[in-house]
Scaffold this motif. Structure first.
Motif, PDB file in Angstrom:
ATOM      1  N   GLY A 141       0.789  -1.231   0.000  1.00 54.36           N
ATOM      2  CA  GLY A 141       0.000   0.000   0.000  1.00 54.36           C
ATOM      3  C   GLY A 141       0.819   1.278   0.000  1.00 54.36           C
ATOM      4  N   VAL A 142       1.069   1.822   1.183  1.00 49.82           N
ATOM      5  CA  VAL A 142       1.582   3.191   1.262  1.00 49.82           C
ATOM      6  C   VAL A 142       3.006   3.318   0.683  1.00 49.82           C
ATOM      7  CG1 VAL A 142       2.033   5.132   2.803  1.00 49.82           C
ATOM      8  CG2 VAL A 142       0.048   3.665   3.212  1.00 49.82           C
ATOM      9  N   PRO A 166      -7.751  -2.482  -0.147  1.00 52.46           N
ATOM     10  CA  PRO A 166      -7.051  -1.262   0.281  1.00 52.46           C
ATOM     11  C   PRO A 166      -5.777  -0.958  -0.503  1.00 52.46           C
ATOM     12  CG  PRO A 166      -7.741  -2.546   2.186  1.00 52.46           C
ATOM     13  CD  PRO A 166      -7.988  -3.391   0.980  1.00 52.46           C
ATOM     14  N   ASP A 225      -6.452   0.256  -3.998  1.00 52.02           N
ATOM     15  CA  ASP A 225      -7.022   1.608  -3.992  1.00 52.02           C
ATOM     16  C   ASP A 225      -5.975   2.658  -3.619  1.00 52.02           C
ATOM     17  OD1 ASP A 225      -9.413   0.526  -4.717  1.00 52.02           O
ATOM     18  OD2 ASP A 225     -10.306   0.579  -2.713  1.00 52.02           O
ATOM     19  N   ILE A 226      -5.133   2.342  -2.634  1.00 51.12           N
ATOM     20  CA  ILE A 226      -4.093   3.312  -2.231  1.00 51.12           C
ATOM     21  C   ILE A 226      -3.177   3.612  -3.421  1.00 51.12           C
ATOM     22  CG2 ILE A 226      -2.019   3.586  -0.792  1.00 51.12           C
ATOM     23  CD1 ILE A 226      -3.511   1.942   1.391  1.00 51.12           C
ATOM     24  N   TRP A 240      -3.950   6.944   2.806  1.00 51.14           N
ATOM     25  CA  TRP A 240      -5.002   6.084   2.237  1.00 51.14           C
ATOM     26  C   TRP A 240      -6.282   6.902   2.090  1.00 51.14           C
ATOM     27  CZ3 TRP A 240      -9.055   5.929   5.668  1.00 51.14           C
ATOM     28  CH2 TRP A 240      -8.752   6.116   7.030  1.00 51.14           C
ATOM     29  N   TRP A 294     -14.285   0.740  13.116  1.00 52.31           N
ATOM     30  CA  TRP A 294     -12.825   0.804  13.281  1.00 52.31           C
ATOM     31  C   TRP A 294     -12.110   0.928  11.936  1.00 52.31           C
ATOM     32  CZ3 TRP A 294     -10.184  -3.187  10.951  1.00 52.31           C
ATOM     33  CH2 TRP A 294     -10.883  -4.370  10.729  1.00 52.31           C
ATOM     34  N   ARG A 342     -12.249   2.834   8.743  1.00 52.13           N
ATOM     35  CA  ARG A 342     -12.972   4.030   8.342  1.00 52.13           C
ATOM     36  C   ARG A 342     -13.018   4.166   6.824  1.00 52.13           C
ATOM     37  NH1 ARG A 342     -10.265   8.488  10.281  1.00 52.13           N
ATOM     38  NH2 ARG A 342     -12.135   9.774  10.185  1.00 52.13           N
ATOM     39  N   LEU A 343     -14.228   4.120   6.316  1.00 51.89           N
ATOM     40  CA  LEU A 343     -14.400   4.261   4.865  1.00 51.89           C
ATOM     41  C   LEU A 343     -14.982   5.637   4.588  1.00 51.89           C
ATOM     42  CD1 LEU A 343     -15.920   0.695   4.339  1.00 51.89           C
ATOM     43  CD2 LEU A 343     -13.592   1.422   3.783  1.00 51.89           C
ATOM     44  N   ASP A 380     -14.612   7.384  -0.919  1.00 53.21           N
ATOM     45  CA  ASP A 380     -14.005   6.057  -1.020  1.00 53.21           C
ATOM     46  C   ASP A 380     -15.097   4.988  -1.168  1.00 53.21           C
ATOM     47  OD1 ASP A 380     -11.861   4.279  -0.973  1.00 53.21           O
ATOM     48  OD2 ASP A 380     -11.838   4.121   1.211  1.00 53.21           O
ATOM     49  N   PHE A 420      -5.352  -9.335   8.724  1.00 50.85           N
ATOM     50  CA  PHE A 420      -4.305  -8.310   8.751  1.00 50.85           C
ATOM     51  C   PHE A 420      -4.854  -6.932   9.143  1.00 50.85           C
ATOM     52  CE2 PHE A 420      -1.676  -5.031   6.741  1.00 50.85           C
ATOM     53  CZ  PHE A 420      -0.481  -5.285   7.393  1.00 50.85           C
ATOM     54  N   GLN A 421      -6.036  -6.567   8.631  1.00 48.66           N
ATOM     55  CA  GLN A 421      -6.578  -5.233   8.965  1.00 48.66           C
ATOM     56  C   GLN A 421      -7.005  -5.153  10.427  1.00 48.66           C
ATOM     57  OE1 GLN A 421      -6.094  -2.864   7.014  1.00 48.66           O
ATOM     58  NE2 GLN A 421      -6.054  -3.668   4.936  1.00 48.66           N
ATOM     59  N   VAL A 464      -5.155  -2.195  12.004  1.00 51.11           N
ATOM     60  CA  VAL A 464      -5.997  -1.009  12.236  1.00 51.11           C
ATOM     61  C   VAL A 464      -6.762  -1.144  13.558  1.00 51.11           C
ATOM     62  CG1 VAL A 464      -7.881   0.388  11.310  1.00 51.11           C
ATOM     63  CG2 VAL A 464      -6.188  -0.587   9.748  1.00 51.11           C
TER      64      VAL A 464
HETATM   65  N1  FO1 Z   1      -5.785   2.501   7.803  1.00 54.67           N
HETATM   66  C1  FO1 Z   1      -5.990   2.889   9.072  1.00 54.67           C
HETATM   67  O1  FO1 Z   1      -5.030   2.989   9.834  1.00 54.67           O
HETATM   68  N2  FO1 Z   1      -7.274   3.139   9.553  1.00 54.67           N
HETATM   69  C2  FO1 Z   1      -8.352   3.042   8.752  1.00 54.67           C
HETATM   70  O2  FO1 Z   1      -9.482   3.276   9.221  1.00 54.67           O
HETATM   71  C3  FO1 Z   1      -8.149   2.688   7.379  1.00 54.67           C
HETATM   72  C4  FO1 Z   1      -9.194   2.639   6.479  1.00 54.67           C
HETATM   73  C5  FO1 Z   1      -8.920   2.383   5.125  1.00 54.67           C
HETATM   74  C6  FO1 Z   1      -9.940   2.430   4.187  1.00 54.67           C
HETATM   75  C7  FO1 Z   1      -9.685   2.193   2.846  1.00 54.67           C
HETATM   76  C8  FO1 Z   1      -8.377   1.913   2.444  1.00 54.67           C
HETATM   77  O3  FO1 Z   1      -8.144   1.716   1.135  1.00 54.67           O
HETATM   78  C9  FO1 Z   1      -7.352   1.862   3.348  1.00 54.67           C
HETATM   79  C10 FO1 Z   1      -7.597   2.103   4.701  1.00 54.67           C
HETATM   80  N3  FO1 Z   1      -6.578   2.074   5.633  1.00 54.67           N
HETATM   81  C11 FO1 Z   1      -6.813   2.417   6.941  1.00 54.67           C
HETATM   82  C12 FO1 Z   1      -5.195   1.722   5.225  1.00 54.67           C
HETATM   83  C13 FO1 Z   1      -4.936   0.213   5.244  1.00 54.67           C
HETATM   84  O4  FO1 Z   1      -5.348  -0.389   6.413  1.00 54.67           O
HETATM   85  C14 FO1 Z   1      -3.443  -0.142   5.214  1.00 54.67           C
HETATM   86  O5  FO1 Z   1      -2.616   0.950   5.184  1.00 54.67           O
HETATM   87  C15 FO1 Z   1      -3.059  -1.048   4.115  1.00 54.67           C
HETATM   88  O6  FO1 Z   1      -3.906  -2.122   3.910  1.00 54.67           O
HETATM   89  C16 FO1 Z   1      -1.652  -1.560   4.326  1.00 54.67           C
HETATM   90  O7  FO1 Z   1      -1.013  -1.463   3.167  1.00 54.67           O
END
Ligand code: FO1
Length: 316
Positions: A9-10, A47, A50-51, A66, A87, A89-90, A94, A152-153, A157
């Motif tokens: 993701g990030v 996630p 989408d990120i 995200w 917990w 958050r959408l 999104d 994992f989530q 999270v």
């Molecule tokens: N990360 C969080 O820390 N808190 C959230 O509520 C959260 C919601 C979320 C919704 C959509 C999305 O695409 C990503 C979201 N993320 C959130 C990020 C995600 O959990 C992680 O950063 C990745 O899955 C790890 O790569």
């Protein structure tokens, strides 16, 4: 040069954004982890895909890393008042992606087609491919005594990654097939980068798909790793906890050994100047090292890391 990036993701999205500025985006394909995918409120959420897509579209929320920039959470508030879990958050914008994805999948489209439709709608020129169209879920074992298994989530999270990692499972990965799109992208790739994502929790699920690992083994393209560890710490999130569980030293050398044990084609690794002292030990493994500042805090830093990675590619 046709280039594939294996990405979570990030960290993955920042590296991809930089690369997309420094090379022709049409020549770039992201193969993205789907082990973090989940179903919530009846919606299919992907996630990491989408990120990566929102980042490449310049629409991601830069502070959170995200979701859409400027999104609001009114729907979540109302869902919370109905007693639904909040917990994860959408954002309101999104949610449109998740509604679109869920509906398209119900109508028989593949996740790959949905990801392609979303990226085209958002004007993204880089190809964004889910690693597989089959279900894979990353689960984390936590707790002393009898371990508990968390998606994992839930681990990352809901429990804010407070638990030590006692185990990791990529459920479904053994049966998951790579898509034709992923196989073609890997077969045609002249360079394969591994983004600075969590090697166990984000890149691990991609490499756990047997057909992907086989195709990587057949490829003559050099594999170049951008190190997710700087100065003994993760660039983002609980990567160190996952590495310790996997008995991997939390250092560029540890990450180099980890990937080399799984992949035969690792030929280069980009590390931070802070870790320059490890250069000789990594090069002794037969991996050419590039050194620079690899923390990606702003747009220029992302572009700089991309340039460093592309320059390293020329030397392997
Ligand atoms: N990360 C969080 O820390 N808190 C959230 O509520 C959260 C919601 C979320 C919704 C959509 C999305 O695409 C990503 C979201 N993320 C959130 C990020 C995600 O959990 C992680 O950063 C990745 O899955 C790890 O790569």
């Amino acid at each position: 040069m046709r280039t594939v990036v294996l990405a979570g993701g990030v960290g993955g999205s920042k590296f991809l954004w930089g690369l997309a500025q420094e090379m022709e985006p049409e020549r770039l394909t992201a193969v993205v982890n789907t082990g973090d995918d989940l179903e919530l409120h009846g919606l299919r959420i992907s996630p990491d895909v989408d990120i990566v897509t929102y980042s490449l579209a310049d629409r991601v929320d830069g502070d959170r890393g995200w979701g859409f920039a400027g999104d609001t959470f009114s729907c979540m508030e109302v869902l919370g008042s109905y007693g639904r879990p909040t917990w994860f958050r959408l954002g309101d914008r999104d949610l449109a992606t998740h509604i679109f994805r869920t509906d398209a999948l119900r109508q028989g489209q593949r996740p790959t087609q949905v990801a392609d439709a979303v990226r085209h709608a958002l004007g993204v020129r880089v190809r964004v491919l889910p690693m597989t169209d089959d279900p894979v879920g990353t689960y984390v074992l936590v707790g002393d005594g009898v371990p508990r298994s968390l998606h994992f989530q839930e681990y990352l999270v809901e429990r804010a990654a407070v638990d030590e990692v006692r185990g990791v499972e990529y459920r479904g990965s053994g049966r998951a097939r790579p898509t034709p799109e992923v196989l073609t992208a890997l077969a045609e790739a002249e360079t394969i980068f591994i983004a600075p994502s969590n090697p166990v929790a984000s890149i691990g699920p991609i490499l756990a798909v047997p057909g992907i690992l086989r195709q990587l083994g057949k490829s003559s393209a050099p594999i170049i790793v951008v190190c997710p560890i700087v100065g003994g710490r993760s660039l983002k999130g609980p990567t160190d906890k996952f590495l310790r569980w996997a008995n991997v030293e939390v250092s560029p050398l540890g990450v180099a050994r980890y990937y080399q044990a799984i992949l035969s084609g690792v030929r280069g690794m980009l590390i931070d100047r802070m870790d320059e002292a490890q250069t000789a030990a990594i090069e002794a493994l037969g991996i050419r090292v590039g050194v620079g500042e690899i923390v990606m805090q702003d747009a220029e830093a992302k572009r700089r890391v991309a340039r460093l990675a592309l320059t390293l590619r020329e030397t392997v």
